[in-house]
Write an enzyme that holds these catalytic residues in place. Structure first.
Site, mmCIF file in Angstrom:
data_model
loop_
_atom_site.group_PDB
_atom_site.id
_atom_site.type_symbol
_atom_site.label_atom_id
_atom_site.label_comp_id
_atom_site.label_asym_id
_atom_site.label_seq_id
_atom_site.Cartn_x
_atom_site.Cartn_y
_atom_site.Cartn_z
ATOM 1 N N SER A 229 -1.646 0.234 24.858
ATOM 2 C CA SER A 229 -1.250 1.332 23.843
ATOM 3 C C SER A 229 -1.823 2.426 23.912
ATOM 4 O O SER A 229 -2.708 2.229 22.747
ATOM 5 C CB SER A 229 -0.095 1.085 23.183
ATOM 6 O OG SER A 229 -0.351 1.090 21.865
ATOM 7 N N THR A 230 -1.615 3.662 24.240
ATOM 8 C CA THR A 230 -2.216 4.875 23.429
ATOM 9 C C THR A 230 -1.873 4.613 21.435
ATOM 10 O O THR A 230 -2.352 5.048 21.395
ATOM 11 C CB THR A 230 -1.372 5.975 23.798
ATOM 12 O OG1 THR A 230 -1.788 5.811 25.247
ATOM 13 C CG2 THR A 230 -2.330 7.061 23.292
ATOM 14 N N GLU A 250 -8.775 2.643 27.616
ATOM 15 C CA GLU A 250 -8.276 2.073 28.461
ATOM 16 C C GLU A 250 -6.683 2.576 28.136
ATOM 17 O O GLU A 250 -5.888 0.623 27.624
ATOM 18 C CB GLU A 250 -8.288 1.249 29.951
ATOM 19 C CG GLU A 250 -7.828 1.630 31.536
ATOM 20 C CD GLU A 250 -7.219 1.282 31.986
ATOM 21 O OE1 GLU A 250 -6.854 0.701 32.729
ATOM 22 O OE2 GLU A 250 -8.547 0.529 32.317
ATOM 23 N N CYS A 285 -0.367 0.838 33.673
ATOM 24 C CA CYS A 285 -0.615 1.979 33.507
ATOM 25 C C CYS A 285 -1.049 2.453 33.485
ATOM 26 O O CYS A 285 -0.213 4.083 34.341
ATOM 27 C CB CYS A 285 -1.769 1.748 32.314
ATOM 28 S SG CYS A 285 -3.510 0.914 32.647
#
Length: 481
Positions: A229-230, A250, A285
């Protein structure tokens, strides 16, 4: 119910030895939450520190090994891994939730990565002579210990695409798999590790935050490769900043698919769109997360995609008739369900369709039928977030400029797709779309695994790689005489 455990269950790998640990957590089958597929070891900070030290010592000799020897070892390991693919597909399905077809494809692609990298490294490692009056060579060398932190949604390919180039470039690795789905990746890496010196490949498991904090704040770790996750990515960057570690990330995506007025949305195209949305139950994603359709084609596309979603068979991925498995874990299952509820409460129209393979056991797993959402706008939560589940909002647009503006209106920039018969227009739009890669009349992955294009904005930190990722895991330096 307790199933037959994989041999790596409840263990971690250090210096070529699989060690047991007292503290473990069950790995649950998302298709039948009463089934324990195996256990994952919960490693302490002390264990992680010991593993890093082992990787440091192994690096001293492995980094000086002959690149031909590395490639030979990798090809031999690939041949051995290929032999156990079939017997491990069902384990992967049971701990992850993918269908048999999806799971087998992921495992086979791991073998492909190994063979492709082994071939590529022989040419890539050679010195490159630069033009000019002075004899200047670009040479490459390994970086050191590499921490590889991978997710639960596609753990096989996302781990192998980091581990394999890292060790071929002469690094040693400490791998941290997700606790939700660690068993198959550990089983497969066990086969690989047996063909390399002890300490080249090490695996620790447990709390993502505890292990991640240790790996990313340790000066002995020179490279961090993270997929997830970001939000977690941002925390890793903060931890890594103190030692200026090289970071590959990523991260999340909110991929737009733009369907223009002239698009050929026949049955085959609609099926490709559906696969781009619902692959791995939408837990990808780079899956389509938003669909923008020209207003003149909006009703048509909604109708066709709804019909296509109605053909989706949801159930245990072990069953051959299933085309979409369950979500992987309770947290994600709850999140997506609540998101759909909030969307409906705020005025969105939710159409849920598809077929339950076994209605009588439906509540035993994290099953969801796919949903199409209309009647929402650009600011709706379901449009702004990365849903990571089998739900897709569809919005109309009036012209190309509006479509590009809407597509770019996101903090993410991983992938995008343009659907039109006009290839020239698709390329023009691709130049304007803020995405690491743009597909034409499809939304998929690169068939050539040597290619890896990073996301933009909050979807990633890295660069384009055309050499199986080898470039990222090495330092280039100049030699002149």
């Amino acid at each position: 119910m307790i199933s037959t455990y994989p041999v790596v269950s409840g263990k971690y790998l250090i210096n070529g030895e699989w060690k047991e640990i007292t503290e473990t957590v069950d790995v649950i089958n998302p298709a039948n939450t009463s089934e324990v597929v195996g256990q994952v070891a919960i490693c302490s900070e002390e264990v992680v520190n010991e593993t890093i030290e082992v990787a440091v010592k192994a690096y001293e000799t492995w980094s000086r090994s002959d690149v031909k020897d590395r490639a030979t070892r990798m090809n031999t390991a690939a041949e051995e891994l290929a032999k156990i693919i079939e017997e491990n597909v069902t384990v992967f399905v049971r701990e992850n939730g993918k269908t048999l077809v999806e799971a087998k494809k992921d495992l086979l692609r791991c073998v492909e990565v190994m063979k492709g990298c082994a071939t590529e490294v022989l040419n890539w490692w050679q010195p490159e002579v630069l033009p000019g009056n002075q004899n200047v060579q670009v040479r490459r060398r390994a970086r050191g210990v590499t921490a590889i932190i991978t997710p639960w949604n596609s753990p096989m390919i996302l781990t192998f695409k980091r581990v394999i180039p890292a060790i071929l470039a002469g690094n040693t690795v400490v791998v941290k798999p997700a606790t939700n789905c660690p068993l198959t990746i550990m089983t497969c890496l066990k086969v690989v590790a047996e063909h390399f010196p002890p300490g080249v490949i090490n695996i620790v498991s447990g709390s993502g935050k505890a292990i991640g904090d240790t790996l990313c704040s340790d000066s002995r770790v020179r490279t961090v490769a993270f997929v997830g996750s970001t939000e977690t990515g941002k925390e890793i960057m903060k931890k890594s900043a103190g030692n200026l570690q090289k970071v590959y990330m990523e991260l999340g995506g909110n991929d737009p698919a733009i369907i223009l007025e002239d698009a050929n949305m026949d049955e085959a195209a609609i099926k490709r769109l559906r696969m781009g949305i619902l692959r791995a139950a939408g837990q990808v994603c780079s899956a389509v997360k938003r669909v923008y359709v020209h207003e003149s084609r909006y009703d048509e596309v909604v109708k066709k995609l709804t019909k296509e979603f109605g053909r989706v068979v949801v159930g245990d991925g072990i069953q051959p008739d299933v085309t979409m498995g369950p979500l992987n874990n309770k947290a994600q299952f709850d999140y997506v369900n609540e998101l759909i509820k909030r969307t409906a409460q705020s005025g969105g129209k939710v159409v849920t369709t598809g077929l339950q393979l076994n209605p009588e056991t439906w509540d035993q797993g994290y099953y969801m039928l796919p949903s199409i959402i209309t009647g929402v706008d650009q600011q709706s939560e379901v449009v702004r977030v990365e849903q990571f589940g089998p739900v897709i909002p569809i919005l109309p647009f009036s012209d190309v400029d509006e479509a590009v503006r809407l597509a770019n209106d996101s903090e993410f920039g991983l992938r995008a797709s343009v659907w039109t018969v006009n290839e020239e227009l698709a390329i023009e739009m691709a130049d304007r779309l803020e995405a690491g890669a743009v597909f034409h009349n499809n939304h998929t992955v690169f068939s050539e695994l040597a290619l890896d294009f990073p996301g933009l904005k909050e979807s990633g930190v890295s660069r384009e790689t055309r050499h199986c990722g080898l470039e990222f895991f090495a330092d280039s330096y100049g030699f002149a005489d």
